[in-house]
Write an enzyme that holds these catalytic residues in place. Structure first.
Site, PDB file in Angstrom:
ATOM      1  N   GLU A   1     -26.817 -35.490 -93.848  1.00  0.00           N
ATOM      2  CA  GLU A   1     -25.659 -35.462 -92.946  1.00  0.00           C
ATOM      3  C   GLU A   1     -24.847 -34.194 -93.192  1.00  0.00           C
ATOM      4  OE1 GLU A   1     -23.602 -39.294 -92.754  1.00  0.00           O
ATOM      5  OE2 GLU A   1     -21.708 -38.235 -92.484  1.00  0.00           O
TER       6      GLU A   1
ATOM      7  N   ASP B   1     -21.105 -32.792 -92.080  1.00  0.00           N
ATOM      8  CA  ASP B   1     -19.883 -33.366 -91.513  1.00  0.00           C
ATOM      9  C   ASP B   1     -18.741 -32.401 -91.287  1.00  0.00           C
ATOM     10  OD1 ASP B   1     -20.566 -36.046 -91.550  1.00  0.00           O
ATOM     11  OD2 ASP B   1     -19.863 -36.350 -93.590  1.00  0.00           O
TER      12      ASP B   1
ATOM     13  N   GLU C   1     -14.797 -33.369 -90.197  1.00  0.00           N
ATOM     14  CA  GLU C   1     -13.866 -34.423 -89.808  1.00  0.00           C
ATOM     15  C   GLU C   1     -12.469 -33.836 -89.778  1.00  0.00           C
ATOM     16  OE1 GLU C   1     -14.218 -37.822 -92.370  1.00  0.00           O
ATOM     17  OE2 GLU C   1     -16.237 -38.256 -91.654  1.00  0.00           O
TER      18      GLU C   1
END
Ligand SMILES: *[C@@H]1O[C@H](CO)[C@@H](O)[C@H](O)[C@H]1NC(C)=O
Length: 290
Positions: free
Chosen positions: A99, A101, A103
């Site tokens: 993953e 990411d 955010e």
């Protein structure tokens, strides 16, 4: 005759460009949750996600990719966005998933957003780095991108690299290199932890909260039938040419990234003295110079 031949040629090349680069949310993405809270707008050129007390919303790319340059323009929840988190990430499936990411943790009016980044390999993350942005991410669209090739994962904001997760498999650090990933984006309620450590809650009187997306582009190798199919010429630009497949940070862009990190990085797992007292147990990827 000549005029219509020309029109035909233009139509075909435009269509090739549109397959390679995306840019239409109807064509390239699908809503995954939120029951109507996510809306494609502007004839497919934009997408708005919304969040209210009952639910957030999210979408994903129709395709899975194994390597690529992923770009999205985003305009984040304005005003009091405390408790909200807007995400853009790549992820594979399963327990030992990979993953990548980004955010965006909201804040009360006038206080800065936090850009939280992480990289998971084989199900293990804990590689958080957080940044302030050098602009107001709610006033306008800005471009957030990930270059993911066999040697680097480079995060960039408006073309400025902020993080480079380099392949250190030779030193025993797993690298996302075998599992195809989809692109995901969401807007959700995380007021139990997101803003000032969870002390500031979402103000539901201001709901629905809206984050806007446009300019999704995936110049990427599409995973299909158990293999990755790259756009023609992707791997041919040997010698560190302009293409994303060979992209790494030049000396100048490395210096620029270090400058951004010195000025805007607010958390780095590598230098977390609580996690790694006296530097004990610092992960191998942290110890290595470029
Ligand atoms: C919100 O603002 C406060 C005060 O400026 C800051 O400490 C915090 O890091 C900001 N971001 C989040 C996500 O809490």
């Amino acid at each position: 005759m000549r005029a219509s031949a020309l029109v035909c040629f233009v139509a075909v090349s435009a269509c090739i460009a549109c397959i390679a680069h995306g840019g239409n949310f109807y064509q390239d993405t699908e809503m995954t949750w939120g029951q109507g809270r996510g809306k494609v707008v502007d004839g497919g050129r934009g997408l708005d996600l919304s969040l209210d007390r009952a639910s957030g919303s999210g979408f994903q790319s129709k395709d899975e990719y194994l390597f690529g340059k992923i770009e999205m323009q985003m305009k984040l929840v304005p005003g009091n966005s405390a408790g909200t988190v807007t995400t853009l990430y790549l992820s594979s499936q399963g327990d030992a998933h990979d993953e990548i990411d980004l955010e965006f943790l909201g804040n009360v009016s006038g206080e800065p957003y936090t850009l939280h980044t992480n990289v998971f390999t084989r199900g293990r993350g804990q590689r958080e780095q957080q940044f302030r942005l050098w602009f107001d991410p709610t006033a306008d669209f800005h471009t957030y991108s990930v270059v993911w090739n066999p040697r680097h994962v480079i995060f960039a904001v408006d073309g400025t690299p902020v993080r480079d997760f380099a392949n250190r498999e030779a030193r025993g650090v797993a690298f996302p290199r075998t599992q195809p990933m989809r692109v995901y984006a969401s807007l959700w309620n995380a007021d139990d932890w997101a803003t000032q450590g969870g002390r500031v809650k979402a103000d539901w009187a201001r709901a629905p909260f809206v984050a806007s997306f446009r300019g999704f582009s995936a110049d990427a190798c599409v995973w299909s039938g158990g293999r990755s199919q790259c756009p023609v010429g992707t791997m041919e630009e040997a010698g560190g040419g302009g293409g994303w497949w060979n992209q790494q940070l030049s000396d100048a862009s490395y210096r620029r990234m270090r400058w951004v990190q010195r000025k805007f990085m607010i958390y780095n797992y590598c230098t977390d003295a609580k996690r790694f007292p006296q530097g004990r147990g610092v992960p191998a990827e942290c110890r290595l110079r470029r």
